[in-house]
Design an enzyme around this catalytic site. Structure first.
Site, PDB file in Angstrom:
ATOM      1  N   ASP A  50       0.846  -1.185   0.000  1.00 11.40           N
ATOM      2  CA  ASP A  50       0.000   0.000   0.000  1.00 11.40           C
ATOM      3  C   ASP A  50       0.891   1.249   0.000  1.00 11.40           C
ATOM      4  O   ASP A  50       2.034   1.187   0.451  1.00 11.40           O
ATOM      5  CB  ASP A  50      -0.862  -0.077   1.262  1.00 11.40           C
ATOM      6  CG  ASP A  50      -1.506   1.238   1.621  1.00 11.40           C
ATOM      7  OD1 ASP A  50      -2.280   1.739   0.787  1.00 11.40           O
ATOM      8  OD2 ASP A  50      -1.245   1.757   2.717  1.00 11.40           O
ATOM      9  N   ASP A 249      -1.636  -0.549   6.032  1.00 10.24           N
ATOM     10  CA  ASP A 249      -1.871   0.066   7.345  1.00 10.24           C
ATOM     11  C   ASP A 249      -3.343   0.374   7.604  1.00 10.24           C
ATOM     12  O   ASP A 249      -3.730   0.592   8.734  1.00 10.24           O
ATOM     13  CB  ASP A 249      -1.084   1.371   7.452  1.00 10.24           C
ATOM     14  CG  ASP A 249      -1.674   2.443   6.549  1.00 10.24           C
ATOM     15  OD1 ASP A 249      -1.914   2.141   5.364  1.00 10.24           O
ATOM     16  OD2 ASP A 249      -1.909   3.558   7.021  1.00 10.24           O
ATOM     17  N   ASP A 253      -7.138  -1.998   3.875  1.00  8.55           N
ATOM     18  CA  ASP A 253      -6.157  -3.038   3.545  1.00  8.55           C
ATOM     19  C   ASP A 253      -6.476  -4.363   4.234  1.00  8.55           C
ATOM     20  O   ASP A 253      -5.950  -5.411   3.845  1.00  8.55           O
ATOM     21  CB  ASP A 253      -4.743  -2.610   3.982  1.00  8.55           C
ATOM     22  CG  ASP A 253      -4.262  -1.378   3.241  1.00  8.55           C
ATOM     23  OD1 ASP A 253      -4.469  -1.327   2.021  1.00  8.55           O
ATOM     24  OD2 ASP A 253      -3.696  -0.479   3.884  1.00  8.55           O
TER      25      ASP A 253
HETATM   26 MG   LIG Z   1      -2.747   3.141   3.708  1.00  7.14          MG
END
Ligand SMILES: [Mg+2]
Length: 361
Positions: A50, A249, A253
């Site tokens: 990410d 995070d 996700d």
């Molecule tokens: Mg993120």
């Protein structure tokens, strides 16, 4: 024969190494939630990662204030930040903090209104202020051509642009950027050198994603991935038959982290992400991911050594205890020696596992 065949060492071989390695990981900034993650990490050859909050700090900062002639930086930022104080958008926070940092006094706002996905409008010091993207300004009859031209160059550098208009005329632009974590470039370089394919997966616009990827030397980017599609991206990469790790995070996700062969959460991220992942990087330091991979590899080697130790004792001891050598050389294992050998096999497995405490990462 029964005594020496006791498979204590064999039973200990894996769990003791995992236990010692988990402790070693914690001192290196990595929390392993399950043994499977520790075992699989070394075999991972694709890392989906990410962008916001993982590769970057996830805290956008005001980069530049660029007024058009007739406006000063101070006044432009004062109007923009005053308006943004009423907004809850993450970009708004960066602009207000930027004004604070420059010691700019904010003004009261009236007639505040926001258009989702476009920006905000309101009256500040008797002026009609518009702040947002080109679509918002155009919809209120502002000619944004020249402003957009200047915005494009900054966008290519990975910054997010906010256009400002006052009383129906362009006044300037504010740019906000999310800085790349200091630990990101060396960590990516180490992973790539180790043969890992790194792919950025982000919900952000293609322009911003490609700009950040370019600065990090990443050639593979999956941009504009909606939160519910991140998991599907993991599945697509898994379908190529290679073990896939996913690092992230955010709440968005979490499904992807749970789906990946190894889910890696940033310790600075959301609780949901941490819950869904098998590995958590404390302090959100990507460098600890490199250390975690070395630890995973050392642990697998250690487990194999343990299995050889315990298997070796049994492979040698059992036939001797069964009297296999008796007709040839007259050897028979006394129960006392057998139990000592058995104990010794467990001791050597434990001693070998404890070496993991000192493994350099
Ligand atoms: Mg993120």
């Amino acid at each position: 024969m029964v005594i020496i065949a006791c498979p204590c060492a064999l039973g200990l071989a894996t769990p003791i190494s995992v236990m010692v390695a988990t402790g070693r990981g914690a001192t290196a900034g990595v929390l392993f939630k399950d043994a499977a993650a520790l075992e699989k990490l070394a075999r991972v050859s694709t890392l989906l990662i990410d962008k916001t909050g993982t590769l970057t700090e996830g805290r956008p900062r005001l980069e530049t204030v660029e007024p058009v002639p007739g406006w000063t930086e101070q006044d432009l930022l004062r109007l923009g930040a005053s308006l943004e104080r009423a907004s809850e958008h993450p970009l708004a926070r960066a602009i207000v903090e930027g004004a604070d940092g420059r010691g700019i006094e904010l003004l009261p706002v009236s007639n505040f209104g926001s258009v989702t996905g476009q920006g905000v409008a309101g009256t500040v010091a008797g002026l009609e202020v518009l702040l947002g993207n080109a679509r918002l300004l155009e919809s209120r009859g502002v000619a944004v051509g020249a402003l957009e031209e200047r915005a494009r160059a900054r966008r290519e550098r990975g910054e997010t642009l906010v256009l400002v208009a006052v009383n129906g005329a362009p006044a300037g632009l504010l740019s906000v950027a999310d800085p790349i974590r200091a630990s990101t470039p060396p960590a990516l370089a180490a992973l790539v050198a180790d043969g890992v394919d790194v792919v950025m997966v982000t919900g952000d616009s293609r322009a911003t994603a490609v700009a950040v990827a370019g600065r990090l030397g990443l050639s593979r980017v999956e941009a504009e991935v909606t939160p519910d599609r991140k998991r599907a991206v993991v599945e697509e990469w898994q379908a190529r038959g290679r073990p896939v790790a996913m690092a992230g995070d955010g709440v968005n996700d979490a499904p992807a982290l749970a789906k990946a062969d190894v889910g890696i959460a940033m310790g600075t991220g959301t609780d949901v992400a941490i819950e869904s992942a098998g590995i958590t990087l404390l302090h959100g330091d990507l460098g600890s991911l490199v250390r975690a991979r070395r630890l995973s590899r050392a642990t697998m080697t250690n487990i194999r050594q343990n299995l050889w130790f315990s298997f070796g004792y049994n492979a040698l001891g059992v036939p001797i205890a069964a009297g296999l050598l008796y007709p040839l050389v007259g050897w028979l294992l006394s129960p006392m020696v057998a139990s000592a050998a058995m104990a010794l096999s467990s001791v050597s497995v434990i001693a070998n596992a404890l070496r993991l405490r000192k493994v350099p990462l």
